[in-house]
Design a protein around this motif. Structure first.
Motif, mmCIF file in Angstrom:
data_model
loop_
_atom_site.group_PDB
_atom_site.id
_atom_site.type_symbol
_atom_site.label_atom_id
_atom_site.label_comp_id
_atom_site.label_asym_id
_atom_site.label_seq_id
_atom_site.Cartn_x
_atom_site.Cartn_y
_atom_site.Cartn_z
ATOM 1 N N ALA A 1 0.840 -1.213 0.000
ATOM 2 C CA ALA A 1 0.000 0.000 0.000
ATOM 3 C C ALA A 1 0.868 1.254 0.000
ATOM 4 O O ALA A 1 1.877 1.320 0.700
ATOM 5 C CB ALA A 1 -0.918 0.000 1.223
ATOM 6 N N GLY A 2 0.456 2.230 -0.798
ATOM 7 C CA GLY A 2 1.223 3.468 -0.833
ATOM 8 C C GLY A 2 0.347 4.639 -1.200
ATOM 9 O O GLY A 2 -0.634 4.487 -1.928
ATOM 10 N N HIS B 1 5.217 4.302 5.567
ATOM 11 C CA HIS B 1 6.184 3.744 6.522
ATOM 12 C C HIS B 1 5.559 3.308 7.849
ATOM 13 O O HIS B 1 5.593 2.133 8.196
ATOM 14 C CB HIS B 1 7.318 4.744 6.789
ATOM 15 C CG HIS B 1 8.173 4.344 7.953
ATOM 16 N ND1 HIS B 1 8.870 3.144 7.989
ATOM 17 C CD2 HIS B 1 8.398 4.941 9.170
ATOM 18 C CE1 HIS B 1 9.507 3.034 9.161
ATOM 19 N NE2 HIS B 1 9.226 4.109 9.893
ATOM 20 N N LEU B 2 4.967 4.249 8.604
ATOM 21 C CA LEU B 2 4.573 3.927 9.990
ATOM 22 C C LEU B 2 3.483 2.854 10.082
ATOM 23 O O LEU B 2 3.553 1.974 10.949
ATOM 24 C CB LEU B 2 4.142 5.199 10.722
ATOM 25 C CG LEU B 2 5.291 6.162 11.075
ATOM 26 C CD1 LEU B 2 4.737 7.509 11.527
ATOM 27 C CD2 LEU B 2 6.199 5.557 12.144
ATOM 28 N N GLY B 3 2.494 2.906 9.191
ATOM 29 C CA GLY B 3 1.451 1.880 9.204
ATOM 30 C C GLY B 3 2.024 0.494 8.951
ATOM 31 O O GLY B 3 1.696 -0.476 9.641
ATOM 32 N N HIS B 4 2.921 0.421 7.966
ATOM 33 C CA HIS B 4 3.551 -0.871 7.646
ATOM 34 C C HIS B 4 4.528 -1.307 8.736
ATOM 35 O O HIS B 4 4.683 -2.500 9.002
ATOM 36 C CB HIS B 4 4.270 -0.781 6.296
ATOM 37 C CG HIS B 4 3.331 -0.859 5.130
ATOM 38 N ND1 HIS B 4 3.217 0.154 4.206
ATOM 39 C CD2 HIS B 4 2.463 -1.824 4.733
ATOM 40 C CE1 HIS B 4 2.313 -0.188 3.296
ATOM 41 N NE2 HIS B 4 1.837 -1.384 3.597
ATOM 42 N N GLN C 1 11.052 10.861 1.300
ATOM 43 C CA GLN C 1 11.371 10.524 2.694
ATOM 44 C C GLN C 1 10.730 9.186 3.076
ATOM 45 O O GLN C 1 11.367 8.326 3.691
ATOM 46 C CB GLN C 1 10.859 11.619 3.642
ATOM 47 C CG GLN C 1 10.962 11.232 5.118
ATOM 48 C CD GLN C 1 10.510 12.324 6.075
ATOM 49 O OE1 GLN C 1 11.332 12.955 6.712
ATOM 50 N NE2 GLN C 1 9.202 12.542 6.186
ATOM 51 N N SER C 2 9.460 8.998 2.690
ATOM 52 C CA SER C 2 8.750 7.762 3.067
ATOM 53 C C SER C 2 9.381 6.540 2.401
ATOM 54 O O SER C 2 9.435 5.458 2.985
ATOM 55 C CB SER C 2 7.262 7.864 2.725
ATOM 56 O OG SER C 2 7.011 7.732 1.340
ATOM 57 N N LYS C 3 9.883 6.712 1.178
ATOM 58 C CA LYS C 3 10.477 5.586 0.461
ATOM 59 C C LYS C 3 11.894 5.270 0.971
ATOM 60 O O LYS C 3 12.323 4.108 0.966
ATOM 61 C CB LYS C 3 10.483 5.868 -1.048
ATOM 62 C CG LYS C 3 9.056 5.896 -1.631
ATOM 63 C CD LYS C 3 8.416 4.526 -1.563
ATOM 64 C CE LYS C 3 6.967 4.496 -1.236
ATOM 65 N NZ LYS C 3 6.400 3.161 -1.154
ATOM 66 N N LEU C 4 12.602 6.312 1.430
ATOM 67 C CA LEU C 4 13.886 6.084 2.109
ATOM 68 C C LEU C 4 13.629 5.351 3.432
ATOM 69 O O LEU C 4 14.354 4.412 3.786
ATOM 70 C CB LEU C 4 14.597 7.421 2.365
ATOM 71 C CG LEU C 4 15.867 7.365 3.229
ATOM 72 C CD1 LEU C 4 16.941 6.466 2.601
ATOM 73 C CD2 LEU C 4 16.424 8.774 3.470
#
Length: 280
Positions: free
Chosen positions: A91-92, A113-116, A167-170
């Motif tokens: 999910a993204g 990031h945080l949900g996963h 940032q989220s993908k890093l």
């Protein structure tokens, strides 16, 4: 008796998530589709059953933009299943304007990031009970221009969707590296990937449909969701990667990451910060 693999796919109602669901079901896996919208999930579920020819697909509700919903999903899964062979964190979101999750996180870092992060942590016991548990994290080449903005990770001042997305993908890759380090000596592996430039509905505004015409034009140059799902499927099922953990893949091969994505100290800091944010 053959062991039937149980797989969870997040964001399974469209694009790569749906393509991944169908392909895994065709391979004989039991697939749990995690969808935020019950309505869109139900439509996708019917399509997945039809296209895969499998009846071993289950639709479950879960919104990674809500810590409570993520916890509720994890509890519901644990009540039904004793193990988990694969968790595909697919999910993204891309948010052109700054939005927040119900917990007050900037939505791209919050969901991507945080949900996963929370979901993966909640399901680690089930992954360790599988013959060989795998976590697959869908990141992006966008991580290469990403930084973790420690002073203001949720962009309360000066929001830029591109900075937020990168940032989220890093964060996805730093999480992969740190989780792999912590899982050394277990039967669970974790790898991230860049799916390629995939034409999905990621940037389309769900209420207004804004972005659909741009998407149709870009679709001429993009991979289909089915093509984009290939590396995630490879990491989830192939024997070739059974012993590989902590790597980043592109086109089914290990690919280089940015210097920031290799920073072990940043990875540890992000882990600790993430634990505080999600209340672990």
């Amino acid at each position: 008796m053959n062991h039937q693999r149980i797989m969870i796919v997040t964001g399974a109602n469209s694009g790569m998530g749906l393509a991944t669901t169908i392909a895994l079901a065709k391979e004989g896996c039991k697939v749990i589709m995690v969808c935020r919208s019950r309505e869109r999930g139900a439509t996708a579920y019917q399509g997945a059953l039809k296209q895969s020819g499998s009846s071993d697909i289950e639709l479950m509700h879960g919104d990674l933009g809500s810590l409570e919903s993520t916890r509720t999903f994890a509890r519901a899964f644990k009540a039904k299943y004793s193990h988990l062979d694969g968790l595909i964190n697919n999910a993204g979101v891309v948010a052109i304007k700054r939005q927040t999750t119900e917990d007050g996180f900037e939505v791209q870092l919050g969901v991507n990031h945080l949900g996963h992060f929370l979901l993966t942590r909640l399901l680690l016991d089930e992954l360790q009970r599988a013959p060989q548990g795998r976590v697959v994290v869908v990141s992006s080449g966008a991580h290469k221009v990403g930084s973790i903005y420690w002073d203001d990770p949720f962009f309360t001042q000066g929001y830029s969707f591109w900075k937020g997305y990168a940032q989220s993908k890093l964060a996805n890759i730093l999480f992969t590296k740190e989780l792999a380090r912590r899982l050394q000596g277990t039967r669970v592996t974790v790898n991230s990937l860049h799916p390629g430039a995939v034409g999905t509905s990621l940037g389309v505004n769900r209420k207004t449909g804004f972005g659909k015409s741009i998407l149709a034009f870009l679709g001429l140059f993009f991979l289909t969701p089915e093509e984009g799902a290939q590396t995630a499927l490879y990491l989830a099922t192939s024997e070739e990667v059974a012993g590989i953990s902590g790597e980043y893949f592109y086109k089914k091969k290990i690919a280089p990451v940015s210097a920031k994505a290799q920073d072990a100290q940043q990875a540890r800091l992000l882990w600790e910060w993430s634990e505080q944010q999600v209340g672990l």
